[in-house]
Design a protein around this motif. Structure first.
Motif, PDB file in Angstrom:
ATOM      1  N   UNK A 190     -19.912   7.154 -25.875  1.00 36.37           N
ATOM      2  CA  UNK A 190     -18.710   7.342 -26.491  1.00 36.37           C
ATOM      3  C   UNK A 190     -18.696   7.747 -28.181  1.00 36.37           C
ATOM      4  N   UNK A 191     -18.042   7.821 -29.240  1.00 37.53           N
ATOM      5  CA  UNK A 191     -17.856   9.188 -30.330  1.00 37.53           C
ATOM      6  C   UNK A 191     -19.050   8.144 -31.346  1.00 37.53           C
ATOM      7  N   UNK A 192     -19.071   6.995 -31.030  1.00 40.01           N
ATOM      8  CA  UNK A 192     -19.638   5.849 -32.338  1.00 40.01           C
ATOM      9  C   UNK A 192     -21.026   5.632 -31.158  1.00 40.01           C
ATOM     10  N   UNK A 193     -21.996   5.139 -32.363  1.00 42.94           N
ATOM     11  CA  UNK A 193     -23.279   4.297 -31.122  1.00 42.94           C
ATOM     12  C   UNK A 193     -22.663   2.493 -30.732  1.00 42.94           C
ATOM     13  N   UNK A 200     -25.393   7.849 -29.528  1.00 45.14           N
ATOM     14  CA  UNK A 200     -23.589   8.334 -29.050  1.00 45.14           C
ATOM     15  C   UNK A 200     -23.137   9.812 -27.874  1.00 45.14           C
ATOM     16  N   UNK A 201     -22.363  10.106 -28.027  1.00 49.42           N
ATOM     17  CA  UNK A 201     -22.193  11.481 -27.781  1.00 49.42           C
ATOM     18  C   UNK A 201     -22.502  12.962 -28.828  1.00 49.42           C
ATOM     19  N   UNK A 202     -22.517  12.695 -30.037  1.00 49.80           N
ATOM     20  CA  UNK A 202     -23.449  13.082 -31.421  1.00 49.80           C
ATOM     21  C   UNK A 202     -24.628  13.782 -30.167  1.00 49.80           C
ATOM     22  N   UNK A 203     -24.618  12.541 -30.207  1.00 55.07           N
ATOM     23  CA  UNK A 203     -27.231  12.290 -29.768  1.00 55.07           C
ATOM     24  C   UNK A 203     -26.506  13.186 -29.135  1.00 55.07           C
ATOM     25  N   UNK A 204     -26.070  12.875 -27.789  1.00 56.38           N
ATOM     26  CA  UNK A 204     -26.582  13.601 -26.492  1.00 56.38           C
ATOM     27  C   UNK A 204     -26.141  15.838 -26.397  1.00 56.38           C
TER      28      UNK A 204
END
Length: 478
Positions: A190-193, A200-204
């Motif tokens: 997801x976008x949020x953790x 989250x998506x940003x982490x990946x």
């Protein structure tokens, strides 16, 4: 150990008997609760204090061949000195903690990845769990391939006799799986953790950008990866509000040694710990980084040449501990201390008589994303663009340094590499940078008289650690 001498059962990472808190096997994962339980077990591979993973000074030891971190010259620190002096044996227990922890997490992630399709229920929740599993497997292999090079590439959670003779896979094959896993994690997360301490998506996206940057250097040396690294990092930068990321305004916040250091926006991905549970407490903060003059453990400290080169300013003041208070109240500068070295203030606690804390373990900070973009874009393009300058300068301004401007492509890249060294001092980033840039010998060539000197080979033939002796004795292919 990766394998056991008994052919009837697997050792730690393949033995159901030893997987406390982890549900293994096709029969175990039949619903979302089973998936969640298996995911909890997967995290424990990397978060098991004193046994395995990233919660002790083993994480600093893993990168001690770099020029930013060292240990004392005597006492009970032989395991660290081996690494720092390029004289590593396959029996080194600090390195084994990382090896066994990563493979433990990989096994748990494999179990989820191979069995989740039989589970019915909320697809959003299932995707989130499986996305975390792909992320964790990628993280485990990323640490293993950079530390050990040619490694066993295992995608099953179930033991078979074939695993006792498994061959090593070349880094290119391992990186291929890491990329694929992170792409799947990016699509499913997801976008949020879901909670602090989860990706989250940003982490990946951020880890994939870092992977691409690394693949541009040694040993893969695929320059086409730099453009991919820049593009993926930019996706994070452009959507930082969506993902909840940013630099903390005051760098001291990250290293306060108090609860204010946990759960900040800078945590692109950070493991959360708890001093209330000994099995998941952070035990590389506090006493491990306190000098013996202050009744500390002296596990790790700063190298003198690195400290002397470090730019003066707020970041240097926050990063290093240089005046020691002895038990009798006397204060002495580091030059008069027992070790004659500065130490790391960033890993001190408000109460440094403790070796347990709930401090986060920062695996990826937002500062990483900014500096990955700056370096990768400059390498991929004809010259650094405006965002590359803005990215590195955001980190520098927070450190109290002047903006960079008007540099040649080469000078800009060199400046960003230096910035990574200063910003992530002691945070297990410098060693991986020296490996990919083939600068290990160069970085270790100018030791101060009181710094430990290399006694082993500094060529690329000695960049990687030997497989742990227990596994190598069982499987000659290791």
């Amino acid at each position: 150990m990766l394998f056991c001498s008994s052919r009837r059962r697997a050792v730690r990472i393949f033995s159901k008997k030893t997987l406390k808190g982890q549900v293994v096997g096709t029969n175990a994962i039949s619903d979302i609760a089973g998936l969640e339980a298996a995911l909890t077990g997967s995290y424990k591979g990397l978060l098991r204090t004193w046994a395995r993973g990233f919660l002790t000074s083993a994480i600093q030891g893993y990168g001690m061949g770099a020029d930013d971190i060292s240990t004392i010259s005597g006492g009970n620190k032989a395991d660290f000195r081996e690494i720092d002096q390029f004289n590593v044996t396959s029996a080194n227990p600090r390195l084994f903690q990382i090896w066994s922890g990563c493979y433990k997490t990989i096994q748990g992630a494999n179990n989820i990845i191979n069995n989740y399709q039989r589970v019915t229920g909320d697809p959003v929740r299932i995707n989130s769990i499986v996305g975390e599993a792909y992320f964790l497997r990628a993280l485990g292999y990323y640490w293993l391939v950079r530390g050990y090079g040619n490694i066993p590439l295992i995608t099953t959670a179930d033991f078979s006799d074939d695993l006792l003779t498994i061959q090593k896979s070349a880094p290119a094959e391992v990186y291929k799986l890491i990329e694929e896993d992170l792409q799947k994690a990016e699509a499913m997360l997801p976008d949020k953790k879901r909670d602090p301490g989860r990706p989250n998506k940003g982490s990946a996206k951020a880890m994939l950008a870092d992977v691409y940057l690394t693949e541009g250097g040694w040993p893969i040396k695929d320059a086409s990866k730099y453009a991919l690294a820049a593009a993926k990092a930019r996706e994070v930068i452009d959507n930082k509000d969506l993902y909840g990321f940013d630099l903390v305004p005051d760098l001291a916040t990250l290293w306060s040694g108090t609860a204010t250091a946990a759960g900040t926006k800078e945590e692109v991905f950070a493991f959360q710990t708890s001093e209330n549970f000994g099995g998941s407490t952070n035990s590389f903060y506090g006493l491990p980084t306190v000098p013996g003059d202050e009744n500390g453990w002296d596990d790790y400290l700063a190298e003198i040449t690195f400290f002397n080169k470090f730019p003066a300013g707020k970041r240097k003041d926050v990063t290093f501990h240089t005046v020691f208070a002895k038990p009798d109240g006397t204060k002495i500068p580091w030059q008069q201390s027992l070790s004659k070295h500065p130490y790391y203030a960033k890993f001190r606690l408000a109460d440094n008589t403790k070796f347990t804390s709930s401090m986060p373990v920062h695996m990826i900070r937002y500062a990483h994303v900014l500096l990955v973009y700056a370096e990768a874009q400059a390498r991929a393009g004809a010259s650094p663009d405006a965002l590359a300058y803005a990215s590195v300068n955001a980190v520098r301004r927070r450190a109290g340094l002047a903006d960079l401007s008007g540099l040649s492509k080469t000078a800009f890249i060199d400046a960003v590499i230096d910035e990574r060294a200063w910003e992530f001092a002691g945070e297990w980033t410098r060693w991986f940078d020296l490996l990919r840039l083939e600068k290990v010998a160069e970085a270790n060539a100018h030791k101060a008289p009181d710094d430990l000197k290399p006694i082993g080979d500094l060529s690329k033939g000695n960049y990687w650690y030997p497989a742990p002796i227990g596994d190598a004795n069982i499987n000659p292919n290791l």
